[in-house]
Enzyme design. Structure first.
Site, mmCIF file in Angstrom:
data_model
loop_
_atom_site.group_PDB
_atom_site.id
_atom_site.type_symbol
_atom_site.label_atom_id
_atom_site.label_comp_id
_atom_site.label_asym_id
_atom_site.label_seq_id
_atom_site.Cartn_x
_atom_site.Cartn_y
_atom_site.Cartn_z
ATOM 1 N N ASP A 169 0.602 3.598 4.338
ATOM 2 C CA ASP A 169 -0.515 4.225 3.635
ATOM 3 C C ASP A 169 -1.540 4.755 4.637
ATOM 4 O OD1 ASP A 169 -1.262 1.672 4.464
ATOM 5 O OD2 ASP A 169 -1.851 0.976 2.471
ATOM 6 N N GLY A 216 0.773 -1.237 0.000
ATOM 7 C CA GLY A 216 0.000 0.000 0.000
ATOM 8 C C GLY A 216 0.802 1.284 0.000
ATOM 9 N N ASP A 272 -6.005 -0.814 -1.103
ATOM 10 C CA ASP A 272 -6.772 -1.792 -1.891
ATOM 11 C C ASP A 272 -8.036 -2.260 -1.184
ATOM 12 O OD1 ASP A 272 -5.385 -3.358 0.145
ATOM 13 O OD2 ASP A 272 -5.988 -5.118 -1.000
ATOM 14 N N PHE A 300 -13.893 2.978 5.256
ATOM 15 C CA PHE A 300 -12.954 2.181 4.468
ATOM 16 C C PHE A 300 -12.646 2.896 3.149
ATOM 17 C CE2 PHE A 300 -11.446 -1.249 1.767
ATOM 18 C CZ PHE A 300 -10.520 -1.828 2.624
ATOM 19 N N ARG A 329 -5.778 -0.131 -6.125
ATOM 20 C CA ARG A 329 -4.535 0.527 -5.706
ATOM 21 C C ARG A 329 -4.103 1.571 -6.729
ATOM 22 N NH1 ARG A 329 -2.321 -2.543 -1.525
ATOM 23 N NH2 ARG A 329 -2.532 -4.789 -1.661
ATOM 24 N N ASP A 379 -4.635 2.413 11.314
ATOM 25 C CA ASP A 379 -6.004 2.222 11.773
ATOM 26 C C ASP A 379 -5.984 1.720 13.221
ATOM 27 O OD1 ASP A 379 -8.730 1.811 11.939
ATOM 28 O OD2 ASP A 379 -8.754 0.019 10.694
HETATM 29 P P1 5GP Z 1 -3.751 -1.373 11.317
HETATM 30 O O1 5GP Z 1 -2.819 -2.491 11.645
HETATM 31 O O2 5GP Z 1 -3.303 -0.044 11.822
HETATM 32 O O3 5GP Z 1 -5.156 -1.701 11.736
HETATM 33 O O4 5GP Z 1 -3.886 -1.292 9.765
HETATM 34 C C1 5GP Z 1 -2.883 -0.948 8.910
HETATM 35 C C2 5GP Z 1 -3.141 -1.535 7.549
HETATM 36 O O5 5GP Z 1 -4.504 -1.909 7.386
HETATM 37 C C3 5GP Z 1 -2.877 -0.552 6.460
HETATM 38 O O6 5GP Z 1 -1.553 -0.612 6.016
HETATM 39 C C4 5GP Z 1 -3.827 -1.000 5.381
HETATM 40 O O7 5GP Z 1 -3.250 -2.010 4.609
HETATM 41 C C5 5GP Z 1 -5.001 -1.595 6.127
HETATM 42 N N1 5GP Z 1 -6.096 -0.628 6.267
HETATM 43 C C6 5GP Z 1 -6.532 0.003 7.383
HETATM 44 N N2 5GP Z 1 -7.563 0.815 7.108
HETATM 45 C C7 5GP Z 1 -7.796 0.699 5.790
HETATM 46 C C8 5GP Z 1 -8.729 1.322 4.880
HETATM 47 O O8 5GP Z 1 -9.584 2.157 5.214
HETATM 48 N N3 5GP Z 1 -8.627 0.944 3.576
HETATM 49 C C9 5GP Z 1 -7.731 0.033 3.127
HETATM 50 N N4 5GP Z 1 -7.736 -0.243 1.826
HETATM 51 N N5 5GP Z 1 -6.833 -0.558 3.943
HETATM 52 C C10 5GP Z 1 -6.870 -0.226 5.257
#
Ligand code: 5GP
Length: 179
Positions: A98, A43, A158, A151, A164, A101
């Site tokens: 990218d 990403g 993606d 999202f 992407r 979350d």
């Molecule tokens: P975390 O581990 O902080 O929950 O998430 C990080 C990863 O989750 C990001 O690098 C991404 O790949 C994915 N992610 C989190 N939120 C989103 C979103 O709203 N859209 C997409 N496409 N990927 C997300």
């Protein structure tokens, strides 16, 4: 705008302006430090490519791949699929993401790189969803934009490996993943 996109969160022009701003900050913060930018595949690729054009001090890049997402939900477990090639002992690392979350991915990667003797680790992320945090994680130093917990896809992000290639970031319409 594509018919599967509900609203544009960041246009391509806005992304370029964000990268100029963060690139300038990194240039000032890392003079004579030769930082290693570690992009999280896949990403971060478009963000890394745009951001590095605006960094005007010596720097290097490397990539890691970790997995935690399936569809639109975090699986809650982080697996390292690809490690960095560079020796990171004593290096100043900037993790390029990218989106942050839950914070799980970034914190696992920081623990992993920190245990290998990196001198400093900071986070540069295009997007941040602070309301999504489920773990205590390091606060990103460089943030493009804070967004609501929706999202989003595009500019590297993606949905099941698609979208992407969009030049902007937008909220994905629910029917795409609820059908
Ligand atoms: P975390 O581990 O902080 O929950 O998430 C990080 C990863 O989750 C990001 O690098 C991404 O790949 C994915 N992610 C989190 N939120 C989103 C979103 O709203 N859209 C997409 N496409 N990927 C997300």
């Amino acid at each position: 705008m594509e018919n599967f996109i509900e609203e544009v969160v960041l246009s391509n022009e806005e992304i370029v302006r964000i990268c100029e701003k963060i690139g300038k900050q990194i240039t000032e913060d890392y003079q004579n430090k030769n930082p290693l930018l570690v992009g999280l595949l896949k990403g971060s690729v478009p963000f890394m490519a745009e951001l590095m054009k605006h960094i005007k001090c010596d720097m290097e890049i490397d990539f890691m791949e970790v997995s935690s997402y399936a569809g639109v939900n975090s699986t809650g477990a982080v697996t390292i699929l690809k490690d960095v090639k560079a020796d990171i002992r004593g290096r100043d690392i900037i993790l390029v993401e990218d989106i942050v979350d839950t914070g799980l991915t970034i914190q696992e990667v920081i623990n992993f790189l920190g245990s290998r003797g990196a001198r400093s680790i900071e986070i540069a992320t295009l997007l941040d969803k602070p309301a999504g945090r489920t773990v205590k994680c390091q606060i990103p130093k460089y943030i493009g934009l804070e967004i609501e917990p929706k999202f989003v896809v595009g500019f590297g992000l993606d949905y099941n490996q698609k979208y992407r290639n969009l030049p902007y970031v937008g909220v994905l319409k629910r029917w795409v993943y609820e059908k």
